[in-house]
Write a protein that holds these residues in place. Structure first.
Motif, mmCIF file in Angstrom:
data_model
loop_
_atom_site.group_PDB
_atom_site.id
_atom_site.type_symbol
_atom_site.label_atom_id
_atom_site.label_comp_id
_atom_site.label_asym_id
_atom_site.label_seq_id
_atom_site.Cartn_x
_atom_site.Cartn_y
_atom_site.Cartn_z
ATOM 1 N N ASN A 193 0.850 -1.437 0.063
ATOM 2 C CA ASN A 193 0.052 0.019 0.072
ATOM 3 C C ASN A 193 0.906 1.025 -0.139
ATOM 4 N N TYR A 194 0.610 1.941 -0.995
ATOM 5 C CA TYR A 194 1.634 3.133 -1.220
ATOM 6 C C TYR A 194 1.287 4.402 -0.342
ATOM 7 N N GLY A 195 -0.092 4.510 -0.111
ATOM 8 C CA GLY A 195 -0.586 5.622 0.528
ATOM 9 C C GLY A 195 -1.848 5.824 0.402
ATOM 10 N N THR A 240 9.267 4.299 -4.872
ATOM 11 C CA THR A 240 8.731 3.349 -5.679
ATOM 12 C C THR A 240 8.003 3.987 -6.739
ATOM 13 N N ASP A 241 6.972 3.370 -7.545
ATOM 14 C CA ASP A 241 6.431 4.250 -8.210
ATOM 15 C C ASP A 241 5.316 5.046 -7.705
ATOM 16 N N LEU A 242 5.760 5.983 -6.596
ATOM 17 C CA LEU A 242 4.785 6.596 -5.691
ATOM 18 C C LEU A 242 4.388 7.986 -6.701
ATOM 19 N N THR A 243 3.080 8.033 -6.817
ATOM 20 C CA THR A 243 2.698 9.132 -7.634
ATOM 21 C C THR A 243 2.632 10.211 -6.530
ATOM 22 N N ILE A 244 2.938 11.369 -7.347
ATOM 23 C CA ILE A 244 2.677 12.776 -6.609
ATOM 24 C C ILE A 244 1.316 13.246 -6.867
ATOM 25 N N ALA A 282 -3.316 15.251 -2.425
ATOM 26 C CA ALA A 282 -3.682 14.786 -1.286
ATOM 27 C C ALA A 282 -2.334 14.325 -0.265
ATOM 28 N N ARG A 283 -1.635 13.554 -1.236
ATOM 29 C CA ARG A 283 -0.308 13.079 -0.468
ATOM 30 C C ARG A 283 0.613 14.165 -0.304
ATOM 31 N N GLU A 284 0.401 15.139 -1.263
ATOM 32 C CA GLU A 284 1.314 16.539 -0.712
ATOM 33 C C GLU A 284 1.124 17.201 0.287
ATOM 34 N N SER A 297 -8.043 -1.266 -11.369
ATOM 35 C CA SER A 297 -6.789 -0.629 -11.311
ATOM 36 C C SER A 297 -6.031 -1.301 -9.989
ATOM 37 N N LYS A 298 -4.857 -0.687 -9.849
ATOM 38 C CA LYS A 298 -4.284 -0.998 -8.332
ATOM 39 C C LYS A 298 -5.135 -0.409 -7.215
ATOM 40 N N GLU A 299 -5.554 -1.010 -6.261
ATOM 41 C CA GLU A 299 -6.333 -0.441 -5.260
ATOM 42 C C GLU A 299 -5.680 0.089 -4.498
ATOM 43 N N LYS A 300 -6.048 1.503 -3.642
ATOM 44 C CA LYS A 300 -5.583 2.294 -2.757
ATOM 45 C C LYS A 300 -4.392 2.796 -3.306
ATOM 46 N N GLY A 301 -4.301 3.222 -4.638
ATOM 47 C CA GLY A 301 -3.438 3.847 -5.259
ATOM 48 C C GLY A 301 -3.808 5.111 -6.067
ATOM 49 N N SER A 302 -3.011 5.852 -6.647
ATOM 50 C CA SER A 302 -3.354 6.892 -7.190
ATOM 51 C C SER A 302 -4.134 6.959 -8.515
ATOM 52 N N THR A 303 -4.079 5.770 -9.005
ATOM 53 C CA THR A 303 -5.009 5.490 -10.063
ATOM 54 C C THR A 303 -6.428 5.351 -9.909
ATOM 55 N N GLU A 304 -6.697 4.755 -8.715
ATOM 56 C CA GLU A 304 -7.974 4.491 -8.008
ATOM 57 C C GLU A 304 -8.587 6.087 -7.730
ATOM 58 N N GLY A 305 -7.520 6.738 -7.086
ATOM 59 C CA GLY A 305 -7.691 8.067 -6.496
ATOM 60 C C GLY A 305 -8.256 8.962 -7.564
ATOM 61 N N MET A 319 -3.433 1.338 -15.507
ATOM 62 C CA MET A 319 -2.206 1.386 -15.028
ATOM 63 C C MET A 319 -1.408 2.822 -15.524
ATOM 64 N N GLU A 320 -0.219 3.047 -14.979
ATOM 65 C CA GLU A 320 0.461 4.019 -15.403
ATOM 66 C C GLU A 320 1.435 3.764 -16.417
ATOM 67 N N SER A 321 1.520 4.598 -17.436
ATOM 68 C CA SER A 321 2.124 4.486 -18.609
ATOM 69 C C SER A 321 3.475 3.816 -18.611
ATOM 70 N N GLY A 327 3.719 12.707 -12.124
ATOM 71 C CA GLY A 327 4.953 12.226 -11.941
ATOM 72 C C GLY A 327 5.291 11.390 -10.647
ATOM 73 N N TYR A 328 6.360 10.651 -10.718
ATOM 74 C CA TYR A 328 6.684 10.190 -9.450
ATOM 75 C C TYR A 328 7.625 10.812 -8.695
ATOM 76 N N GLY A 329 7.447 10.677 -7.285
ATOM 77 C CA GLY A 329 8.788 11.467 -6.350
ATOM 78 C C GLY A 329 9.051 10.591 -5.185
HETATM 79 N N1 ASP Z 1 1.710 4.816 -8.874
HETATM 80 C C1 ASP Z 1 0.487 4.689 -8.135
HETATM 81 C C2 ASP Z 1 0.367 5.395 -6.639
HETATM 82 O O1 ASP Z 1 1.279 5.881 -6.358
HETATM 83 C C3 ASP Z 1 0.105 3.186 -8.102
HETATM 84 C C4 ASP Z 1 -1.293 3.372 -8.805
HETATM 85 O O2 ASP Z 1 -2.361 3.674 -8.566
HETATM 86 O O3 ASP Z 1 -1.116 2.891 -10.275
HETATM 87 O O4 ASP Z 1 -0.349 5.015 -5.974
#
Ligand code: ASP
Length: 898
Positions: free
Chosen positions: A454-456, A482-486, A489-491, A651-659, A703-705, A729-731
């Motif tokens: 779970n990324y956040g 990781t592939d953690l998207t900015i 909300a996270r910021e 999509s990936k759950e609890k991720g920025s894509t779902e967000g 999914m992310e490109s 972007g990822y940060g």
């Molecule tokens: N990179 C995404 C994230 O930071 C993962 C995704 O939702 O695809 O949560």
């Protein structure tokens, strides 16, 4: 009573007596000091706590001397005994010890805050610091009631609280083994419950086993934390928070210690070190305050009643008549002492006291907030910012705990036959990036893995952040990569570096399937519209040839077989011939029909040009259409996905894509979010699972490109469908207001500018782990049917040519009419009308030739062409005009045969 307390007891009495003396010497009439007319005599004795006989004898001896109050004792067992004696004899009993019993004697007052009330501070701190589990370390059994209070106050909803005893009084006081065990269990959050004098030993041994370092957090419960030497621990990196009641910088504390030093100097002694303001314990300060409020109460009582002391006999259960009044005055007192404002409730419990929350920084203890028994905790954290700013200087020697998730190709487990340990176990883009940054900035790092991937995200039930960001927020990790998207909300809860990679959401889906060849695939080079336009052009041009043929005099010729004097003239552009002529040229076959007049030749030329272009375009595109396989693509965009139900998606759950879909306002995306929430089994906690599902079932994964690119480089059956839905972007994440952010961001930008990031991307996307496998076999783009815009110009040329030839045909007709009207002396308009009538009639392919008598009058040509006549219409016209002799008697009539 300890030596310190005894000393302070004497000093307090001396200070009050001194004040009295000073006041009397200044103004005897209006004394302002307490007890101006009395002198306090402080008497003290030291008795073993368990010797109740001695205690009772000493108390009775004191009572016989005629005392006004009894201070102490400091131990629990004797205290209860003394309390009952004082209650019986109605002598004020004043205590300063930590008493956890909920009942107080009627004649008693205790200046020490009630321990269960104090436990609330620690509980509040645990909540504010968002500790989800912690370990209580205690050293003596005396602490157990206080620990109990702490456990009760803390609501351990699903959180673990471990209690461990540090047996510091056993043997040589070595607690290292238990601390090591605690460390190996991964415990990081501690509440240390011990007396001030034991704290140093505990912290020293904790330091020796490596527990005074980054990622260790302590709450120290003793209120005397400030009295020990914390210097050895202030650079270790551990987060040590404590509470104190005495502020060594407070003016009253400063003045009091100055006064004591003066008294001691007068006696030729030096003040004992433990009474210096930095070392002043709470017990000492409370004793000083106790004497002062006692004197104040006595002073007030004395103003209304004349107090006299008298000896009391223990055997006769005698009592002192002022005792209750005095204790009540003490409970009503509102006075600022060394331990802050002194206020009590009717039972003698201290109320409204204030505590300072302090944090150990490299500058020593710094105040970060306050706690008030009525208002609770108020953290200002100004010192935290200061503490963090110190980290700038420490960058070089810092060891970061870097949290990552196993996500290809950002962080992966290394394949190796040997057993790898530590950082060696991991590889990937993120791992290389951290390595590059560490080389640039000089920090060390160790990796930790986010097991749940779970990324956040915000927990829907608790409203709390969880996942990697929670770890960063709580300081359990310094950096998260990781592939953690900015996202915004996270910021808002953590800081990110500048993005090290840019991307957007897209669709991962299986490659389009080949379509079976179509029966009418020969139609595919041209679009339907173009076929319609071609058909329309064919019909209209053929008809135009027919009309032009009739209009143009040169198209009326001596019919086959040629005769010298034909009766009638015939026209080759009959309706059917016109259609045949045009279709012949389209099909590149030709026909026997050859246009003769200027207009039909221009029209034929234009039509041939048109057909050449159209046929070659058709041929070229046909070969493309036949060689490129037609692919079946059920979806081409996210909108297509939203509009259908046959293909499942998620999509990936609890991720920025779902967000992204959750926050979307665009109706198709909203619909997609509802779908993803309502259909079970379409969301995955890990991208790999989503990819497997795409490969095995009819499923599309949002999914992310960049991740799609990684997969499609390796799995040639999969492809990205459609464009990017967003741009982000990822940060690298770190704690909010982290001082590392700028340096890390700058370093990321430098790597970007130097092309290092691109190199790393190529390495992990195209080279390592089977990358580049599908690069050359990229899907051939399907040949598109030609549409009107592709060949629009040819149509324009055709229309222009036809317009020109039509005009020419009319002109030819008019010239013919003019010549004949001159030659045969017919009014021009009649000739024209006849011609037009003939034209409008639209049938009849022969025209009668003029009679010979008529011809004799002119030039024997009859105004019409003979088949062997080599001249064209314009030559005829010139000849006619040259030979023209008007014959006005002749009645000329042109007959058209049907
Ligand atoms: N990179 C995404 C994230 O930071 C993962 C995704 O939702 O695809 O949560």
């Amino acid at each position: 009573m300890s030596e310190d307390q005894n000393k302070i007891f004497q000093l307090a009495a001396e200070a009050i007596n001194e004040q009295r003396a000073g006041t009397l010497s200044r103004n005897e009439e209006e004394p302002s000091a307490v007890l101006p007319w009395h002198e306090l005599v402080a008497d003290s004795s030291v008795i073993a706590d368990d010797n109740l006989f001695m205690i009772s004898r000493t108390v009775c001896e004191l009572l016989e001397k005629g005392i006004v109050g009894l201070f102490g004792p400091t131990a629990g067992l004797s205290s209860g005994y003394v309390q009952s004696m004082c209650d019986l004899m109605e002598i004020p009993h004043i205590e300063t010890r930590r008493d956890h019993l909920p009942n107080r004697g009627t004649c008693m007052i205790n200046l020490h805050p009630y321990p269960p009330t104090l436990a609330r501070v620690y509980s509040d701190l645990v909540h504010v610091m968002k500790w989800t589990s912690f370990t209580i370390l205690y050293d003596t059994d005396e602490s157990l009631p206080r620990i109990n209070a702490l456990l009760k106050l803390y609501d351990p909803k699903g959180y673990s609280v471990v209690v461990r005893k540090l047996d510091i009084y056993n043997g040589d006081g070595n607690i290292r083994s238990i601390l090591k065990e605690v460390k190996e269990n991964g415990e990081r959050y501690f509440i240390v419950e011990s007396a001030g004098y034991d704290l140093f030993k505990i912290l020293t041994q904790a330091q020796q086993v490596g527990m005074i370092s980054d990622h260790y957090h302590y709450i120290i419960t003793t209120l005397d934390m400030h009295t020990i030497d914390l210097e050895p621990f202030q650079y270790g990196g551990a987060n040590i928070t404590g509470v104190r009641m005495i502020d060594p910088e407070d003016d009253d504390v400063e003045q009091a210690t100055m006064l004591w030093r003066e008294f001691e100097q007068r006696r030729g002694e030096t003040l004992i070190e433990s009474l210096e303001k930095e070392k002043l314990t709470l017990d000492s300060a409370l004793m000083y305050d106790a004497v002062f409020i006692f004197a104040e109460a006595l002073h007030q009582l004395n103003q209304s009643n004349s107090i006299r002391t008298r000896p009391l006999d223990c055997d006769e259960f005698d009592n002192w008549e002022h005792g209750y009044s005095l204790i009540n005055y003490m409970r009503m007192v509102n006075w600022k002492g060394l331990s802050g404002i002194l206020k009590f409730d009717h039972q003698g419990f201290r109320t409204d006291f204030m505590l300072q929350i302090v944090e150990l920084t490299s500058n020593g203890l710094q105040k970060i907030g306050t706690w008030n028994s009525t208002e609770g905790l108020n953290i200002t954290r100004t010192q935290v910012a200061h503490h963090e700013s110190e980290q700038v200087a420490n960058f070089k020697n810092k060891t970061f705990l870097v949290l990552t998730a196993l996500s290809k190709p950002y962080g992966m487990l290394k394949d190796s036959a040997d057993k790898l340990t530590g950082n060696d176990r991991y590889e990937g883009f993120g791992i290389d990036l951290i390595h590059e940054l560490s080389l640039m900035l000089g920090f060390n790092y160790i990796y930790a893995i986010q097991e749940d991937n779970n990324y956040g995200s915000i927990n829907k039930k608790t409203g709390e952040w969880e996942g990697m960001l929670r770890e960063v927020m709580d300081g359990r990790a310094d950096l998260a990569i990781t592939d953690l998207t900015i996202t915004s909300a996270r910021e808002s809860v953590v800081d990110f570096t500048s993005p090290f990679m840019n991307l957007g959401i897209s669709i991962l889906y299986t490659k389009a399937k080949k379509m079976p060849p179509e029966l009418f695939s020969f139609m595919s080079p041209f679009s339907k519209e173009l076929w319609y336009y071609m058909g329309a052009a064919y019909f209209s041009i053929s008809f135009l040839f027919f009309l032009m043929g009739r209009l143009s005099p040169d198209e009326w010729m001596n019919p086959y077989p040629c005769v010298e004097e034909p009766e009638v003239l015939s026209n080759q552009f009959s309706l059917t011939n016109s259609f045949w002529f045009t279709i012949g040229s389209i099909l590149q076959q030709g026909s026997e029909i050859a246009p003769v007049s200027t207009s039909t030749r221009v029209a034929a030329g234009t039509w041939w040009f048109f057909t050449v272009i159209m046929v070659s375009s058709y041929t070229a595109n046909l070969s493309a259409c036949l060689t490129v396989e037609q692919l079946f693509e059920p979806i081409k965009s996210a909108e297509d996905l939203a509009a259908q139900t046959a293909i499942q998606y998620g999509s990936k759950e609890k991720g920025s894509t779902e967000g992204f879909f959750k926050e979307a306002t665009y109706p198709p995306y909203k619909k997609m979010y509802e779908y993803m929430q309502n259909i079970p089994g379409v969301m995955f906690d890990d991208n790999d699972k989503g990819v497997t599902r795409v490969k095995t079932t009819n499923y599309a994964y949002l999914m992310e490109s960049t991740s799609i690119e990684y997969i499609t480089q390796r799995d040639c059956d999969l492809q990205q469908v459609g464009d990017l839905l967003d741009d982000k972007g990822y940060g690298i994440a770190m704690r909010k207001n982290s001082s590392y952010r700028n340096d890390l961001s700058t370093a990321v930008l430098k790597l970007q500018e130097a092309g290092q990031l691109q190199k790393l991307k190529d390495k992990w996307w195209k080279e390592k782990r089977g990358g580049g496998a599908c690069e050359t076999s990229g899907a051939a783009t399907a040949a598109a049917a030609l549409d009107l815009p592709n060949v629009g110009g040819v149509f324009i040329v055709l229309v222009a040519g036809m317009a020109f030839s039509t005009v020419t045909a009319f002109l030819e007709m008019c010239f013919g009419a003019v010549i004949r009207s001159y030659k045969y002396k017919i009014p021009l308009h009649e000739e024209l009308i006849n011609e037009l009538k003939f034209l409008i009639r639209c049938w009849g392919l022969t025209k009668p030739v003029r009679t010979s008598s008529e011809e004799d009058n002119v030039d024997g040509d009859g105004g019409n062409r003979k088949p062997d006549d080599e001249n064209n219409g314009f030559d005829d016209l010139a000849n006619d005009l040259y030979n023209y002799e008007p014959d006005l008697t002749r009645s000329n009539e042109i007959k058209h045969s049907i």
